[in-house]
Write an enzyme that holds these catalytic residues in place. Structure first.
Site: not given
Length: 793
Positions: A52, A238
């Site tokens: 992240t 993601d």
DNA sequence: AACAGTTCTTAGGTA
DNA sequence: AAGAACTGTT
């Protein structure tokens, strides 16, 4: 639309000159992933390797270098939680400059947004409703009945899941391959087609449609696709390993031009195969995007070496993986702890005590806040035992991913009223609330309404009005129905006057053109008031009623964040978690699936029993593939832990309300002995149950416990059926051989604990329990205390 | 039509 | 065990 021809805003210029603080503290791999801005990039990021961080730094870098505007970046996640976190972190790098990253969101929310703009291209209006699963089932049920199919043998939920799977594979009704023709008693495609037809007339779509309609639009309208290809200069994805075929197609279409796509994923964390995710997507990336830069993030910043080693060893059991070697600089730390219990309740009790200990800060460790601890279960029904236990000991907890706020009955009812107010033609909403609160409109009256509406090709509201006019509905119900219909009309008018601007462009604030008499919040309250819905719960004397009223208040409060009811309904259909309760520190309880992407200093992994975890169903349905997915789930679970990871299993568990003896999970056997501490359950040492502290202090003496006879016994004892199912809270060690008891013998009873036999009458014993006092007990429910000490389960 | 009591079914994860 | 679906009663 002309994002790229417009002048750079000053803030962007200013940014381009600024240093890049987000690059500091990135390791070389992360830095490579951040700086390879153009062309396809695949970031293979193991658990806890800072993906992240890399992803958000990459966004920051794109903005900072002036490569793109916030609105020119498409960043997709799977959960709202991930989207929120990413927003937050990009914001942290760049300050308020990211205010509008309008295209950072979940697949579903972004698709909904796109679809609103181009709804007419797939035969919808831009104010289409998104069905919840309740509506969906109701609708399917109607279609199934209409098609003369036995709804008992072919339930709507089965059809719903079939449709879901087909949509995940991006098959529209005419694209379902013939190999699927036998689905749903050979009528699957037919029902699917009818369902889509019906959705269109209802101006509605389901979750799967959000994706699929977008794909259809892109495929059929090159100009539309092109405009978005130009708009989204950079694409980030993601959890790429979780994408299904529809999402994959969607991404490939959008990235088709510039191929500036950066996918982040971890094949070892692919746990959504059952939902249509294709690990193949990530395995195939380099073929899909030739010349892709592949970056591996392998340095783990999260867990201690023991935890990492345990996770690595488990996942190594899988054949089908790209293979990564996680490593860490960290040293020492606790080994993974393993413990077996008698049953699920004891497991919950023990974990509760552990959490209390850790919270208090025993054994020389700093205290852990309850927020830092989590119980991760395989199946949601396991949560109950923990909730019960935590409630009794008064330990604050939060269930994450439990029944969602907006899925609660009262919320759905209220939303149905709002939906009707916004669009009176919403038949599904009408069906839901015609008789809620009770208006004396039972099956018969509802059938009449349905019949008349259908015969005249009207919506149900209109049909109901007609039925009233024709006098087809009489008696008590008639007056109330009239009230309801008038109410809907009135509310709808109120919305009309409250005025909504064209909320088409994301960056433009919605403007209220006039000072309407009633804002949407007041209107919402009024709707619930006038419909009698609030009153219904006020008069309800069940214990849940106050909570439901509370929820309704919360719902109204949530409206404050929106400009109008329409906007609210839109979001509510897509929004998932309600993180409204920050306040007090709480232990988290959640499923392993729900835990993905999270981390906790202390993690408990209960229920490691074959059949439960790995789940029997998964293995039955998908064989080796299913088992491997379960193993990845185990990997995800272990890697959530930063410092202390405790795995446990129970010898007995209630399944379908029946006691069953359980075998420890095969994953338990796959744990590396050198990194695991086998703990002995308290209470099995006879008298003084050793606390956690002493078991850990005693670790040195039992360093080789893993290979000790105790461990082997643990394994072998567990491998054969330990006992008969327990009944009524009592313990049966072995139904065939009830030991004889002499007065004076020390015995153990599962519920009442230890005690001494004071007299014997046939198979009945009179026992003085140390804690529970004197009781008559049938002999088969107790064991000699020595035996209880000896046999761990 | 509403309610209470019954039987029956079902039990994996999620947007 | 818990909820949905079903039955019978008022």
């Amino acid at each position: 639309m002309s994002d790229f021809n417009a002048d750079l805003p000053l803030s962007a210029r200013a940014m381009a000159a600024r240093p890049a603080p987000y690059l500091d503290g990135l390791n070389p791999a992360q830095r490579q992933a951040v700086e390879a801005l153009d062309g396809p990039v695949l970031m293979l990021a193991g658990a806890g390797t800072g993906k992240t961080k890399a992803l958000t730094a990459r966004i920051a870098h794109l903005l900072n270098t002036g490569r793109a505007y916030p609105s020119g970046i498409l960043a997709v996640t799977f959960t709202n939680r991930a989207a929120r976190e990413m927003k937050l972190r990009v914001g942290g790098y760049l300050g308020e400059a990211v205010e509008g990253m309008p295209w950072l969101g979940t697949f579903h929310s972004i698709c909904a947004k796109l679809l609103r703009r181009h709804a007419e291209l797939v035969g919808l209006k831009s104010n289409f409703t998104i069905l919840d699963s309740d509506d969906q089932l109701r609708l399917l049920k109607q279609l199934i009945v209409a098609a003369n199919i036995d709804e008992k043998r072919w339930p709507a939920r089965l059809m719903a899941s079939i449709i879901d799977q087909w949509k995940n594979r991006a098959w529209r009704p005419d694209q379902v391959p013939s190999s699927e023709a036998n689905a749903f008693n050979n009528r699957g495609t037919e029902i699917y087609a009818a369902y889509q037809e019906r959705l269109k007339t209802l101006n509605a779509c389901d979750f799967g449609d959000l994706l699929l309609h977008c794909v259809s639009i892109f495929q059929a309208h090159a100009d539309v696709l092109e405009s978005y290809q130009k708009r989204f200069r950079y694409i980030l994805v993601d959890e790429y390993q979780d994408t299904n075929v529809a999402q994959y197609l969607w991404l490939r279409l959008l990235a088709g031009g510039h191929k500036n796509i950066c996918c982040v994923g971890d094949d070892d964390q692919s746990i959504y195969g059952w939902r249509g995710a294709e690990v193949g997507n990530i395995l195939r990336f380099e073929r899909d995007f030739p010349g892709a830069v592949v970056v591996r993030l392998e340095q783990n910043y999260r867990s201690t070496p023991h935890i990492l080693a345990a996770a690595s060893q488990v996942i190594a059991g899988n054949e089908d993986r790209l293979g990564k070697t996680l490593w860490t600089d960290a040293r020492d730390g606790e080994k993974v702890r393993l413990i077996g219990h008698w049953d699920g309740e004891e497991e919950a009790r023990w974990i509760g005590e552990q959490i209390e200990d850790l919270n208090r800060g025993t054994r020389g460790l700093n205290p852990f806040s309850l927020d830092q601890m989590a119980v991760l279960v395989r199946a949601s029904h396991q949560m109950r035992a923990f909730e019960d236990r935590f409630l009794t000991i008064g330990m604050p907890y939060r269930v994450i991913g439990g029944p969602r706020f907006y899925e609660r009955m009262e919320i759905r009812d209220a939303l149905a009223y709002f939906r009707l107010a916004v669009s009176p033609g919403d038949d599904l909403a009408f069906e839901r609330i015609v008789n809620t609160p009770k208006r004396g409109l039972g099956d018969k009256a509802q059938q009449t309404i349905q019949r008349i509406a259908r015969a005249n090709d009207l919506s149900l509201v209109a049909g109901a009005a007609l039925a009233l006019a024709q006098g087809e509905i009489k008696g008590k119900g008639a007056g109330q129905l009239r009230n309801l219909i008038e109410g809907i009309a009135r509310w709808n008018r109120a919305i009309g006057t409250s005025g909504m601007a064209e909320a088409d462009d994301d960056l433009i604030e919605v403007i209220r053109p006039d000072g309407a008499a009633l804002n949407h919040i007041e209107l919402a309250e009024q709707i619930l008031e006038e419909s009698g819905y609030t009153e219904m719960w006020l008069n309800d004397k069940t214990p849940e009623a106050p909570g439901r009223l509370e929820n309704l208040k919360e719902l109204i409060k949530a409206l404050e964040n929106f400009e109008n009811l329409q906007g609210f309904l839109e979001h509510i259909a897509l929004i998932m978690d309600n993180e409204s309760d920050a306040g007090e520190a709480k232990v988290s309880i959640m499923t392993l699936h729900g835990a993905k992407g999270l981390e906790f200093p202390v993690v408990f992994l209960p229920g490691w029993e074959d059949g439960l975890f790995p789940s029997q169903r998964s293995m039955d349905e998908s064989g080796q593939k299913g088992l491997e997915e379960e193993r990845r789930l185990a990997y995800v679970g272990i890697t959530r832990a930063e410092q202390i990871c405790t795995i446990s299993f129970a010898a007995n568990r209630r399944v379908y309300g029946q006691w069953q003896s359980q075998m420890p999970s095969r994953f338990v056997d796959e744990l590396p002995g050198a990194h695991v501490d086998v703990l002995t359950p308290p209470g099995l040492y006879g008298g003084g149950a050793p606390s956690m502290a002493s078991t850990v202090e005693a670790r040195a003496e039992r360093a080789d416990v893993y290979n000790s006879p105790g461990w082997r016994r643990l394994q072998s004892a567990s491998a054969r059926p330990m006992s008969q199912p327990r009944e009524a809270g009592n313990m049966v060690i072995d139904g065939t051989a009830t030991p004889a008891f002499e007065p004076g013998a020390r015995v153990f009873h599962q519920k009442f604990g230890y005690g001494h036999v004071s007299s014997v009458e046939g198979d009945k014993l009179f026992i003085e329990f140390e804690k529970a006092g004197p009781r008559h007990i049938v002999a088969k429910f107790v064991v000699p205390a020595a035996q209880a000490d000896d046999v761990p389960f």
